[in-house]
Structures are given as C-alpha cells and as structure tokens.
Design a protein around this motif. Structure first.
Motif, PDB file in Angstrom:
ATOM      1  N   GLY A  36       0.806  -1.216   0.000  1.00 24.15           N
ATOM      2  CA  GLY A  36       0.000   0.000   0.000  1.00 24.15           C
ATOM      3  C   GLY A  36       0.843   1.271   0.000  1.00 24.15           C
ATOM      4  O   GLY A  36       0.381   2.327  -0.410  1.00 24.15           O
ATOM      5  N   ASP A  38       3.426   1.634  -1.815  1.00 22.88           N
ATOM      6  CA  ASP A  38       4.132   1.638  -3.093  1.00 22.88           C
ATOM      7  C   ASP A  38       5.546   1.081  -3.025  1.00 22.88           C
ATOM      8  O   ASP A  38       6.399   1.469  -3.804  1.00 22.88           O
ATOM      9  CB  ASP A  38       4.172   3.055  -3.696  1.00 22.88           C
ATOM     10  N   VAL A  99       8.927  13.919 -15.698  1.00 23.74           N
ATOM     11  CA  VAL A  99       7.742  13.791 -16.544  1.00 23.74           C
ATOM     12  C   VAL A  99       6.790  14.960 -16.263  1.00 23.74           C
ATOM     13  O   VAL A  99       7.046  15.766 -15.371  1.00 23.74           O
ATOM     14  CB  VAL A  99       7.008  12.434 -16.345  1.00 23.74           C
ATOM     15  N   ASN A 100       5.704  15.025 -17.002  1.00 26.27           N
ATOM     16  CA  ASN A 100       4.782  16.148 -16.866  1.00 26.27           C
ATOM     17  C   ASN A 100       4.096  16.150 -15.514  1.00 26.27           C
ATOM     18  O   ASN A 100       3.702  15.111 -15.003  1.00 26.27           O
ATOM     19  CB  ASN A 100       3.675  16.083 -17.933  1.00 26.27           C
ATOM     20  N   GLY A 101       3.976  17.337 -14.943  1.00 26.10           N
ATOM     21  CA  GLY A 101       3.139  17.502 -13.750  1.00 26.10           C
ATOM     22  C   GLY A 101       3.691  16.950 -12.458  1.00 26.10           C
ATOM     23  O   GLY A 101       2.942  16.712 -11.528  1.00 26.10           O
ATOM     24  N   THR A 219       3.295  10.451  -5.394  1.00 28.51           N
ATOM     25  CA  THR A 219       2.111   9.629  -5.646  1.00 28.51           C
ATOM     26  C   THR A 219       2.371   8.595  -6.741  1.00 28.51           C
ATOM     27  O   THR A 219       1.544   7.716  -6.961  1.00 28.51           O
ATOM     28  CB  THR A 219       0.896  10.482  -6.067  1.00 28.51           C
ATOM     29  N   THR A 220       3.500   8.722  -7.439  1.00 31.15           N
ATOM     30  CA  THR A 220       3.805   7.785  -8.517  1.00 31.15           C
ATOM     31  C   THR A 220       3.913   6.365  -7.978  1.00 31.15           C
ATOM     32  O   THR A 220       4.375   6.152  -6.866  1.00 31.15           O
ATOM     33  CB  THR A 220       5.137   8.152  -9.188  1.00 31.15           C
ATOM     34  N   GLY A 221       3.513   5.426  -8.788  1.00 34.10           N
ATOM     35  CA  GLY A 221       3.657   4.028  -8.397  1.00 34.10           C
ATOM     36  C   GLY A 221       4.947   3.456  -8.945  1.00 34.10           C
ATOM     37  O   GLY A 221       5.960   4.153  -9.040  1.00 34.10           O
ATOM     38  N   GLN A 222       4.884   2.207  -9.326  1.00 36.59           N
ATOM     39  CA  GLN A 222       6.090   1.504  -9.758  1.00 36.59           C
ATOM     40  C   GLN A 222       6.686   2.075 -11.036  1.00 36.59           C
ATOM     41  O   GLN A 222       7.817   1.803 -11.386  1.00 36.59           O
ATOM     42  CB  GLN A 222       5.779   0.016  -9.933  1.00 36.59           C
ATOM     43  N   ASN A 223       5.913   2.878 -11.755  1.00 32.91           N
ATOM     44  CA  ASN A 223       6.436   3.487 -12.974  1.00 32.91           C
ATOM     45  C   ASN A 223       7.617   4.410 -12.694  1.00 32.91           C
ATOM     46  O   ASN A 223       8.419   4.690 -13.582  1.00 32.91           O
ATOM     47  CB  ASN A 223       5.313   4.250 -13.690  1.00 32.91           C
ATOM     48  N   LYS A 244       5.534  16.452  -3.413  1.00 33.47           N
ATOM     49  CA  LYS A 244       4.162  16.151  -2.971  1.00 33.47           C
ATOM     50  C   LYS A 244       4.131  15.156  -1.815  1.00 33.47           C
ATOM     51  O   LYS A 244       3.209  14.343  -1.710  1.00 33.47           O
ATOM     52  CB  LYS A 244       3.304  15.643  -4.137  1.00 33.47           C
ATOM     53  N   ASP A 246       3.568  15.933   1.097  1.00 28.80           N
ATOM     54  CA  ASP A 246       2.633  16.402   2.110  1.00 28.80           C
ATOM     55  C   ASP A 246       1.291  15.697   1.982  1.00 28.80           C
ATOM     56  O   ASP A 246       0.417  15.859   2.811  1.00 28.80           O
ATOM     57  CB  ASP A 246       2.458  17.923   2.020  1.00 28.80           C
ATOM     58  N   GLY A 247       1.118  14.898   0.963  1.00 25.41           N
ATOM     59  CA  GLY A 247      -0.144  14.175   0.799  1.00 25.41           C
ATOM     60  C   GLY A 247      -0.147  12.866   1.568  1.00 25.41           C
ATOM     61  O   GLY A 247       0.647  12.675   2.484  1.00 25.41           O
ATOM     62  N   THR A 248      -1.019  11.960   1.152  1.00 28.24           N
ATOM     63  CA  THR A 248      -1.103  10.672   1.843  1.00 28.24           C
ATOM     64  C   THR A 248      -0.081   9.684   1.305  1.00 28.24           C
ATOM     65  O   THR A 248       0.233   8.702   1.957  1.00 28.24           O
ATOM     66  CB  THR A 248      -2.512  10.074   1.701  1.00 28.24           C
ATOM     67  N   ALA A 249       0.417   9.942   0.085  1.00 28.07           N
ATOM     68  CA  ALA A 249       1.406   9.030  -0.484  1.00 28.07           C
ATOM     69  C   ALA A 249       2.757   9.322   0.145  1.00 28.07           C
ATOM     70  O   ALA A 249       3.125  10.472   0.332  1.00 28.07           O
ATOM     71  CB  ALA A 249       1.483   9.209  -1.987  1.00 28.07           C
TER      72      ALA A 249
ATOM     73  N   ASP B  44       0.541  -1.376 -10.031  1.00 27.05           N
ATOM     74  CA  ASP B  44      -0.020  -0.432  -9.071  1.00 27.05           C
ATOM     75  C   ASP B  44      -1.509  -0.597  -8.827  1.00 27.05           C
ATOM     76  O   ASP B  44      -2.182   0.342  -8.408  1.00 27.05           O
ATOM     77  CB  ASP B  44       0.236   1.023  -9.483  1.00 27.05           C
ATOM     78  N   GLY B 112      -0.791  18.630 -10.792  1.00 24.21           N
ATOM     79  CA  GLY B 112      -0.003  17.993 -11.843  1.00 24.21           C
ATOM     80  C   GLY B 112      -0.661  16.787 -12.493  1.00 24.21           C
ATOM     81  O   GLY B 112      -0.012  16.035 -13.203  1.00 24.21           O
ATOM     82  N   LEU B 199      -4.544  18.327  -2.666  1.00 27.66           N
ATOM     83  CA  LEU B 199      -4.317  17.011  -2.089  1.00 27.66           C
ATOM     84  C   LEU B 199      -5.572  16.549  -1.368  1.00 27.66           C
ATOM     85  O   LEU B 199      -6.352  17.375  -0.882  1.00 27.66           O
ATOM     86  CB  LEU B 199      -3.164  17.066  -1.101  1.00 27.66           C
ATOM     87  N   VAL B 201      -5.841  15.324   1.459  1.00 27.21           N
ATOM     88  CA  VAL B 201      -5.838  15.602   2.893  1.00 27.21           C
ATOM     89  C   VAL B 201      -6.015  17.091   3.198  1.00 27.21           C
ATOM     90  O   VAL B 201      -6.131  17.466   4.354  1.00 27.21           O
ATOM     91  CB  VAL B 201      -4.515  15.137   3.541  1.00 27.21           C
ATOM     92  N   MET B 228      -0.060   7.390 -13.946  1.00 24.61           N
ATOM     93  CA  MET B 228       1.164   6.885 -13.314  1.00 24.61           C
ATOM     94  C   MET B 228       1.032   6.720 -11.800  1.00 24.61           C
ATOM     95  O   MET B 228       1.940   6.236 -11.147  1.00 24.61           O
ATOM     96  CB  MET B 228       2.314   7.839 -13.604  1.00 24.61           C
ATOM     97  N   GLY B 230       0.321   5.670  -8.011  1.00 25.64           N
ATOM     98  CA  GLY B 230       0.501   4.363  -7.381  1.00 25.64           C
ATOM     99  C   GLY B 230      -0.654   3.977  -6.482  1.00 25.64           C
ATOM    100  O   GLY B 230      -1.813   4.305  -6.755  1.00 25.64           O
ATOM    101  N   GLN B 231      -0.330   3.304  -5.387  1.00 29.73           N
ATOM    102  CA  GLN B 231      -1.350   2.792  -4.470  1.00 29.73           C
ATOM    103  C   GLN B 231      -2.182   3.901  -3.845  1.00 29.73           C
ATOM    104  O   GLN B 231      -3.299   3.675  -3.393  1.00 29.73           O
ATOM    105  CB  GLN B 231      -0.679   1.968  -3.374  1.00 29.73           C
ATOM    106  N   ASP B 232      -1.609   5.107  -3.808  1.00 27.69           N
ATOM    107  CA  ASP B 232      -2.312   6.224  -3.189  1.00 27.69           C
ATOM    108  C   ASP B 232      -3.592   6.587  -3.951  1.00 27.69           C
ATOM    109  O   ASP B 232      -4.439   7.316  -3.442  1.00 27.69           O
ATOM    110  CB  ASP B 232      -1.378   7.429  -3.127  1.00 27.69           C
ATOM    111  N   LYS B 253      -2.146  11.072 -19.299  1.00 22.90           N
ATOM    112  CA  LYS B 253      -0.767  10.599 -19.517  1.00 22.90           C
ATOM    113  C   LYS B 253      -0.725   9.120 -19.878  1.00 22.90           C
ATOM    114  O   LYS B 253       0.203   8.406 -19.516  1.00 22.90           O
ATOM    115  CB  LYS B 253       0.102  10.889 -18.300  1.00 22.90           C
TER     116      LYS B 253
END
Lengths: 291, 519
Positions: A36, A38, A99-101, A219-223, A244, A246-249, B44, B112, B199, B201, B228, B230-232, B253
């Motif tokens: 969970g 990542d 990457v973008n964003g 927030t990116t996953g395995q990518n 980022k 500061d988020g939950t990820a 993911d 983003g 976000l 939160v 892209m 992930g689990q979040d 994307k």
C-alpha cells in the motif's frame, strides 16, 4: 474520514499496537501495508523474507520489535547513498528534469529560495518553452525567491539555446548557481528525451553540469523506476527530488528506485509554499514511511 | 501506445503456460493466478482489488473446468478479460448533458494530474461535437495557471472566462458563480471549470472545491487522474469522492508506459466510470474511454476498433474513391502517393496506431526505434519533384535525381530507393485493385496491418496461378511469407517503412490467438 486519512505509518502503528504476538495475520497485514505504500511486490517480498529470517533468528515475538527492525531495515536501505548536493563549481549548473506535472517548476522556485537562503546568487533559466505559460510560471516563482530569470527571446525557442544563454549570463555576471527548468516529458517519447541530451551537451560546451535532478512525484507508483532508468540513460541524472510528500502518499517506490538505480534522494518537497523544500534525511524519511 | 504494456506482457506470459494444455489442474490455476496477482501489483493496482480479482478468477476458473469440457486456457483468458472489464467499469458511458443549457463540467484532481491541459482538450473535443464551450479559470492558486488556461483555450479556439489574475488573488467560488451567468448571457452551452490541484488531505481546499460544486451544480464532476499514480490512488479517489463526489474519471498521460493499474482500482473502489482517456500532448490526443477495449488491450488483443474509428475520422471518402479508381486504371502517381501519405499522417502518430494492433506487444521495442521522420523524409523527396516528374516518374534521369536529392537534403541513393519502391508498390497495388477496393477505406496505407483473413481472397490474385493445386498452394504460401517479412510493400504505401513492420506476429499467431479467444 479518519480511515481514509490514515497514513501508512499510522496503519503500521495500529498494526503493531493491536497485535500482541507475531502470527500469520501480522505478516499479511505487513505485506498489505508495504504494498500500500508503493514499495512494490519485489521489495515487499524481499523485506518480508528478511524480517521473517530475523524474527526466527532472534526469536522475536513482540510486534514492536518487528517494527523497530523494519524501520532499521528501511533506514539502512535509504542511508546507503550520499544525499549531499554538489554545488561547489562556479557557476554550479543544475538541470531539473522529469515527466509532466511532477512539480519541476515549483521545485525550481523553492530550490532558488533554498539556495538563496545560504547567501548564493541564483539565476533561473526558463527552458520550458513548450507548455503554455510555463515561462511565466517559473518567472513568478523566481521573483518570489528573489532570483534572476533568463527568458526565451521568442516563444517556442529551442530549450537548449535558452539553457546556453542562461549559463552564459551567469558566467558574465558572476552568478553562482544556475537552475534550468525543462519541459515535462514522458520518458517514452524518444525525441523529447534526445532533446534533453542536447540541452546537456550544449550547456557542457560552456561548463560542466553539477547536478541533474530528476523530480519524482510521491504519488507515482512503480512506474517511477522506469522513469528514473530512462532519464538516467538520456540525461545522466545525478540525484532525485521527491515532491508532494505532504499528501497521503509516502513514496515507498523510492526504495526500489534507489535499489535499482543507485541514485540518492537529494531534496524533498512538502507543500506549495516557497519554504516547503528540505534536504533528505534517511531517518526522517524512514520514520515517515514506517512510523 | 504502450499503455499497460508490461501488464499485457506479464499476463500474456502467465497465460502462455496455459495454452495448449488439454486439462487445467488446480495447480496450473494457482500458478497462473499468482502471476496475475504479481503483474497487477506491479501495475499499481490496489491490493484489495487484486485480491478480489484473483479470487474471482480462481474460483471461476476452477468451477469452469469442473463443469464444462471446453478449452481451459480459452476459459481463463475469457474470465480474466471479463473480470477486467468488470473492474474497468463495465459498460461505456457518455458524458451527461443538461436538458437546459449550459451543461456544467467541473474538473478536479491532484496537482499535476493534467487538469488545465485536459480543459483545453475537452473544449476542442466538445467543439468537434458541435458545442460552444466556455473555459472558466478557477485555479487561482498555482502561479500563472490562469494564463496557461488562456493559452490553451486560444489553441483550442474556445472562449476563456478569467476575470481574476490568479496567483493567489481572487475567490474561485465567486468566479465559478459569475461564469454561470456569463455563459447564460453569451449563450455558451457547455461550461468547463478548471480548478486548482489539491491534495486529498487538504481539508480547506477540499471544502473550497465542494463550494464550487455547490455554487454551480455541475452535471459532471470529472476526477482527473494521472495514469502513473501508485497505491495512493484509492486514498485520493476516496477523498475526492467524499469532498466533491465526482461523477466520472478521466485518465491522463496514457501515452506513457505506466501500466495504469490505479485506474482499475479507482473505478472499482469508487464505482465511478472512467469517461475519457488522454493520450498525448496535442489537444487532439483525447478520446472517450472504452473499458472493453482497454481490457482487451491488457490482454494484448489490440485496439483495432479505436484504430478503425480514427482512420475513418481522418479519412476523406471522396479522395478514397478517386484513389481506388486511380489504382484500378494504373494512373497512380507519386502525387497521389504524397496525398495518401498526408492522409495517413492525419490519423495521428504511426507509432500510436501500430501500438493498438493486436500482437504489437512483441514490437514495442522496435516501435521505439522506428523513426517517424522517415515519412517526412519521403515527403520531402516527393515535394522536391516537379509536377511533371510526379506524374511520370520515368522522367527522372540522373541530373533530375541529383537536383531532387539536393532539394530534399537527401542522397541520390535515397531518391533511387524511393522510385524503385514506388514502382514495385504501384505494381502491387494495381494487382490488389483489380481484385476490388481494399476492404477498409483508408486502411490500405497503414503499414503493419497484416493481410488479414478478409484480405486474403484478394491477395491471392497476385499469387501463383499454377494449375497444380499443390504447387499453387506452396507458391502462395511462400508469397505470403514474403509479405510477412515486408508488410510495408504489400500494403503499398509504406515506402521506407519496412523497418516498422519487421517482427510482426505471423498470420498463424493471429489465427491462434483468435481461436484461443473463441472469436
């Protein structure tokens, strides 16, 4: 509400507090928590195998000891790399790619302030000539950070030439740090990746590049791993910036990126304000991940 | 488009073990399910979703073998496919428009994710569907987001309502409210509201988004999600569902190689359908999301339907009829060829189109190496010719060729090669044309489209006419193989594109795949 904002750390803490002895459920929950966050199936599997061995070896039964071992494990994995930024060259050229964003432009703004706080003069090169209003965005950030900006002379100018002019400007005026913003590009676009190579080559005609920082979104996953690999190949990345946070990820994939690429995390972005950028401390990051 | 590429690879690999087996054992299924689980996690997909997914597949696969005497591999593929479609949202859904205009569409998502770019794409798409969209700049947070929306709006040819300068100045809720009045006054029938990234939160910003929602009562609230993520994704999606109760998801994307597994999770956890897919940096790289096709793509069955649709959109019926006539009467010239090539380019990136074809999995690496500029170069050569030369390539003597090579920045060898290939292809096309017009209008020139079952009949015309059936069959087979090696030549318009076609699956493979899927 409470459930959804539960961070990985909180989940782990909950896990370690409620369970009295280590049993199969503990391992299942641990796996769920790691996945969970990542960490990815590979790292998760290897960590759990490691921990199981240790638990057996030391005859651990208290889940809190398990947590301690996990944190040490994560910390150890993270601490194996040198997170210091090498900015001793004058001018020290830093190229920001990703990457973008993911937050390249925002990071540039924060980084300009970060470096400026140490009394260094900074010039920002707005080499993202592709995205609409990207130049204005980085200019606004530079203004907030009190840094100079070199803009393209006309819209759609070759980013390499903007980068060149920025470095030239820095050498002429004796500015110490050069930050170059580049357009976001998906690592699957061969042509755009080549363009990065060109920017690098052109700048290196003037002076060596000190750091190429790859910005990764937490927030990116395995990518994220693939991104890092391709950017290393084309842009010679020297360090990572995780944004980022500061988020939950919490960016567990960073572990896998470090494992597979050997790249150190050098900076951490944690918010939208200009001061929300810090250096990387493995113990803090590990604590954020594991609690 | 390498979307879900590696997931396709892994699933195909996992299922390959099942092919050719007559009986499916519980151990086989367990092994396969483990692979699928692993592949999905690597992609993911949320762990709970994966557990549910693999559980269902396993149960159904076991039950199926016990009950029926069908090809077990076929069944597992079907089950996986069906379950994937189920997770991806089942039926496809269209955008809901208000009975009383203006229709209001609000965009929300993380920083983003691509909201502002998407606003432009959405505007462009809405225009192509005959609407008059108004873009509203409610992202007053990010530096110069307002300006970005204005530029994007201009590119899309859409009006932009931006009364506030942004950069932290102005109240987005009021802007949204005012925009509604503005749209009614000026007769815009669709209002697209771009909001700041936030976000899950961030309670304060989430409340602001909820306020915008309340103030404008949108017909659609689209949650913009980076493929892209992930689990979040699940946590974030739930937060946005609680905050703004979105009605649909847009995946952005998708032109990257992220496997986009998060999309599966979000659709399954929130129960909201994915409405659109955004697949590139140009404003036209935007299409309605098709769950069934995406599921097929995961299983690497390609996305032929999308491909045909795109081809038809870019295709000019009249030109096609003319072209067919020219082919039949052998007056196909370099000029026509140029036109054909330009039509092909209208359809969008070749790489993207080839990526949609079934079996393209094995080609992905080659696709990466394939140079799309090859077409541009060929175009340059033709454009450096005089009209007379284009009409009649026989005019091309040594000095003309030298001039053309100079004019196009190529070498004489390149020009020679082009002319030779054109001759060969024109001959080939005449043969095909005599047997009738190619089955899909505009599809002829696509390199990589294999001479499929439907085409086969026509192709035979160009094959052996030997009276000995065995010899004829053998010669035709050899011919077919020759085509397999150079599909570009067989389709006529792939000048210099042979490289793109190498490594295609053989017809045999395709047939096997089709059989496997019971299609």
């Amino acid at each position: 509400m409470a459930e959804r904002t539960l961070s990985f750390g909180a989940r782990l803490r909950g896990l370690f507090q409620t369970v009295r002895v280590i049993d199969d459920d503990t391992w299942d929950d641990l796996e769920a928590a790691l996945i969970g966050a990542d960490f990815g199936p590979d790292i998760t599997e290897s960590m759990i195998t490691d921990l199981k061995e240790k638990v057996e070896k030391f005859r651990v039964t208290d889940p809190r000891d398990l947590q301690r071992m996990l944190r040490e494990d994560v910390e150890e994995r993270l601490a194996g790399f040198d997170p210091t930024l090498k900015l001793s060259a004058r001018p020290a050229v830093v190229l920001m790619v990703g990457v973008n964003g993911v937050g390249k432009t925002t990071t540039i703004g924060k980084f300009a302030r970060f470096v400026g706080n140490y009394g260094r003069s900074v010039v920002v090169g707005a080499a993202d000539t592709f995205r609409a209003a990207a130049v204005e965005q980085v200019a606004t950030w530079a203004e907030r950070a009190g840094a100079e900006v070199v803009r393209p002379q006309h819209p759609g100018q070759d980013p390499a030439s903007v980068a060149y002019q920025t470095v030239e400007h820095a050498m002429r005026t004796g500015t110490e740090i050069v930050l170059i913003d580049t357009a976001g590009r998906l690592h699957t676009k061969g042509g755009l990746m080549d363009e990065l190579g060109k920017i690098k080559r052109v700048v290196e005609k003037l002076t060596p590049i000190s750091e190429v920082l790859l910005v990764l979104d937490a927030t990116t996953g395995q990518n994220g791993v693939v991104q890092a690999e391709v950017f290393i190949e084309h842009a010679g990345v020297t360090g990572l910036v995780i944004t980022k946070l500061d988020g939950t990820a919490k960016g567990g994939f960073v572990l896998r990126v470090q494992d597979e690429t050997g790249l150190p995390v050098k900076l951490i972005g944690q918010g939208e304000r200009i001061g929300d950028l810090t250096g990387f401390t493995p113990s803090v990051f590990a604590a954020g991940l594991v609690g | 488009m390498a979307t879900f590429g590696t997931l396709s690879d892994r699933l195909t690999q996992a299922l390959a073990n099942l092919r050719g087996k007559g009986v499916l054992t519980a151990a086989d299924i367990d092994g396969t399910v483990r692979e699928i689980r692993r592949a999905l996690l690597d992609a993911d997909v949320n762990l709970d979703v994966v557990k549910r997914f693999t559980g269902t597949v396993r149960e159904r696969a076991l039950g199926a073998t016990l009950n029926k005497a069908l090809n077990p591999a076929q069944q597992v593929v079907q089950i996986v496919n069906e379950e994937l479609i189920g997770i991806l949202g089942g039926e496809e859904r269209r955008l809901t428009f208000a009975k009383q205009p203006p229709t209001v569409i609000m965009l929300a998502g993380l920083q983003g994710a691509g909201k502002t770019t998407l606003a432009g794409k959405l505007a462009k798409w809405l225009e192509s569907e005959g609407h008059a969209p108004l873009l509203v700049a409610c992202d007053l947070q990010r530096p110069n987001a307002v300006q970005q929306l204005q530029v994007v709006g201009e590119q899309a040819g859409a009006a932009v309502y931006a009364p506030e300068p942004g950069n932290g100045v102005g109240n987005p809720v009021r802007v949204a409210k005012d925009a509604m009045r503005f749209a009614r006054d000026k007769q815009y029938d669709v209002v697209v509201i771009d909001t700041a990234g936030r976000l899950g939160v961030d309670a304060e910003l989430m409340k602001q988004a909820a306020d915008i929602r309340r103030a404008t009562d949108p017909d659609e609230v689209l949650f913009v999600l980076d493929a892209m993520i992930g689990q979040d994704a699940v946590t974030t999606a739930k937060a946005f569902q609680d905050g703004v109760d979105f009605t649909g998801v847009v995946l952005t994307k998708l032109d990257g190689d992220a496997r986009g597994g998060a999309a599966l999770s979000v659709a399954s956890v929130t129960g909201r359908p994915i409405l659109f897919a955004s697949t590139g940096e140009r404003l036209t790289d935007f299409e309605p999301f098709r769950p069934d096709r995406m599921a097929s793509r995961i299983l690497d069955l390609g996305d032929i339907l999308t491909l045909i649709e795109q081809a038809q959109q870019a295709f000019d019926e009249r030109e096609a009829v003319e072209m067919a006539q020219k082919l039949a009467t052998a007056t196909f010239t370099l000029d026509d060829f140029l036109k054909q090539m330009q039509q092909l380019r209208k359809m969008g990136s070749l790489k993207k189109m080839i990526g949609m074809l079934p079996g393209a999995r094995g080609m992905r690496e080659q696709l990466e190496n394939f140079d799309e500029r090859e077409i541009v170069r060929t175009e340059a050569i033709i454009q450096s010719m005089t009209p007379a030369e284009r009409q009649n390539p026989k005019l091309l003597n040594g000095s003309r060729r030298l001039r053309i090579a100079r004019g196009s920045g190529m070498t004489v060898t390149d020009v020679n090669q082009l002319v030779t290939r054109f001759d060969q292809a024109a001959k080939m096309m005449r043969t095909v044309a005599r047997g009738g017009v190619p089955q899909v209008p505009g599809m002829g020139p696509i390199p990589g489209v294999r001479p499929g079952a439907k085409q086969q009949g026509k192709k035979k015309q160009g094959g052996s006419r030997s009276g000995n059936p065995a010899k004829r069959a053998a010669e035709n087979a050899a011919l077919a193989e020759g085509r397999a090696a150079r599909p570009a030549a067989s389709t006529g318009a792939g000048f210099g594109l042979g490289a793109g076609g190498d490594g295609m699956p053989s017809e045999d493979d395709l047939a096997k795949m089709q059989k496997l899927l019971g299609r």
